[in-house]
Design a protein around this motif. Structure first.
Motif, short mmCIF file in Angstrom:
data_model
loop_
_atom_site.label_atom_id
_atom_site.label_comp_id
_atom_site.label_asym_id
_atom_site.label_seq_id
_atom_site.Cartn_x
_atom_site.Cartn_y
_atom_site.Cartn_z
N THR A 21 0.81 -1.21 0.00
CA THR A 21 0.00 0.00 0.00
C THR A 21 0.85 1.26 0.00
N SER A 22 1.92 1.26 0.79
CA SER A 22 2.79 2.45 0.85
C SER A 22 3.35 2.79 -0.52
N MET B 31 1.39 -3.15 -8.57
CA MET B 31 0.35 -2.14 -8.37
C MET B 31 -1.01 -2.81 -8.28
N TYR B 32 -1.16 -3.92 -8.97
CA TYR B 32 -2.47 -4.58 -9.06
C TYR B 32 -2.54 -5.92 -8.33
N GLU B 33 -1.39 -6.51 -8.07
CA GLU B 33 -1.37 -7.82 -7.43
C GLU B 33 -0.12 -7.94 -6.57
N ALA B 34 -0.30 -8.45 -5.35
CA ALA B 34 0.82 -8.56 -4.43
C ALA B 34 1.92 -9.46 -5.00
N GLY C 157 8.58 -5.11 -6.37
CA GLY C 157 7.90 -6.08 -7.22
C GLY C 157 7.59 -5.55 -8.60
N GLY C 158 7.88 -4.27 -8.85
CA GLY C 158 7.67 -3.71 -10.18
C GLY C 158 6.24 -3.25 -10.43
N GLU C 159 5.97 -2.85 -11.67
CA GLU C 159 4.67 -2.28 -12.02
C GLU C 159 3.52 -3.24 -11.74
N GLY C 160 3.76 -4.55 -11.92
CA GLY C 160 2.70 -5.52 -11.70
C GLY C 160 2.21 -5.54 -10.27
#
Length: 302
Positions: free
Chosen positions: A73-74, A107-110, A102-105
């Protein structure tokens, strides 16, 4: 390794020990009451936020960047603030940038394990070739995320200005920051869920930092976003309204000038107020370091 149970953000909130038994209305009222404490907590760290803004302004004036680094989240809060800067202030996407574990991915999935990888935090900053002109803000509600720590340690080795943003006193990452910002938001209504008040405080602080830095580098005239990238109908209408408000010109004439400048609001305002052509307006704005008011004053002295 720090004991998470000792962190304020991991403690149980005595007001919500029976959260599962509360009515919907009572849950919502309690959340609202708890949220009202966030702004007060942020107010306590305004001196540290001020120091951060001063460093960011200095960085922008000297070719440096502002980078947010975080996990979960941060990190996502950092992404939210960074991606809004280009359309709002007409900046390059590289000026304010978010680095997410973890990169751009992510943003949508842990991305499991990314936040625990200290070396990855250093590597992700190394890939961006940071230097002494940059400001790096490491964000972690717990204040102990290894990914963020690794990024701050690496940033320090590069001579960058480092800032930590956390929600616990004496946070681990505070030890690796030139400017530690600790917003003490207390236990969440849902124990350990720092996407609630802690995340709200992060959004507030990052908004304060980026917006104030943009104001102090000429991206705002009066209280208007005159460097807006008018890339759609709504923003073109906003640009026209700004020109009309500032110059007291009617909409048709304002739109005509804006079309000459390809909807560059600053140039349109200076052209009208200083009664100069587009090339002269552009030169005046450059001489004024981007400040519209200063550009108009320069025109009157020439």
């Amino acid at each position: 390794m720090e004991k998470l149970s000792l962190l304020t953000t991991e403690r149980s909130n005595p007001k919500t020990l029976r959260l599962d038994e509360m009515s919907i209305a009572d849950i919502l009222k309690t959340m609202n009451e708890e949220d009202q404490t966030v702004a007060i907590a942020v107010r306590q760290v305004i001196p540290q936020i001020e120091k951060t803004v001063e460093k960011v302004v200095e960085a922008f004036r000297n070719g440096g960047r502002l980078l947010y680094v975080g996990a979960g989240t941060s990190g996502r809060i950092g992404v939210m603030d960074a991606v809004e800067c280009p359309p709002t202030f007409g900046t390059s996407p590289d000026l304010v940038k978010a680095v997410l574990a973890g990169g751009e991915g992510a943003m949508y999935e842990a991305v499991e394990g990314a936040e625990d990888d200290e070396a990855l935090g250093a590597k992700d900053l190394a890939d961006l070739h940071i230097n002494g002109q940059d400001v790096i803000i490491g964000i972690a509600a717990s204040g102990r995320t290894p990914y963020v720590k690794g990024a701050l340690v690496y940033a320090n080795s590069c001579g960058a200005t480092t800032v930590s943003l956390s929600n616990n006193e004496n946070s681990l990452i505070s030890n690796f920051a030139d400017i530690p910002i600790e917003v003490i938001t207390g236990p969440e209504i849902l124990t350990g869920s720092t996407r609630l008040r802690a995340a709200t405080s992060h959004k507030m602080v990052l908004n304060m930092i980026s917006t104030t830095a943009m104001v102090k580098t000429g991206k705002v005239y009066q209280n208007l976003m005159v460097d807006v990238n008018a890339s759609n109908f709504k923003l073109r209408e906003r640009a026209k309204k700004m020109v009309c408000t500032i110059t007291e010109m009617d909409e048709d004439k304002a739109e005509s000038v804006l079309q000459q400048t390809s909807y560059n609001v600053k140039q349109a305002i200076v052209m009208i107020l200083a009664e100069v052509d587009q090339a002269q307006a552009s030169a005046l704005i450059e001489a004024a370091d981007g400040f519209v008011g200063k550009a108009v004053k320069l025109a009157s002295t020439e």
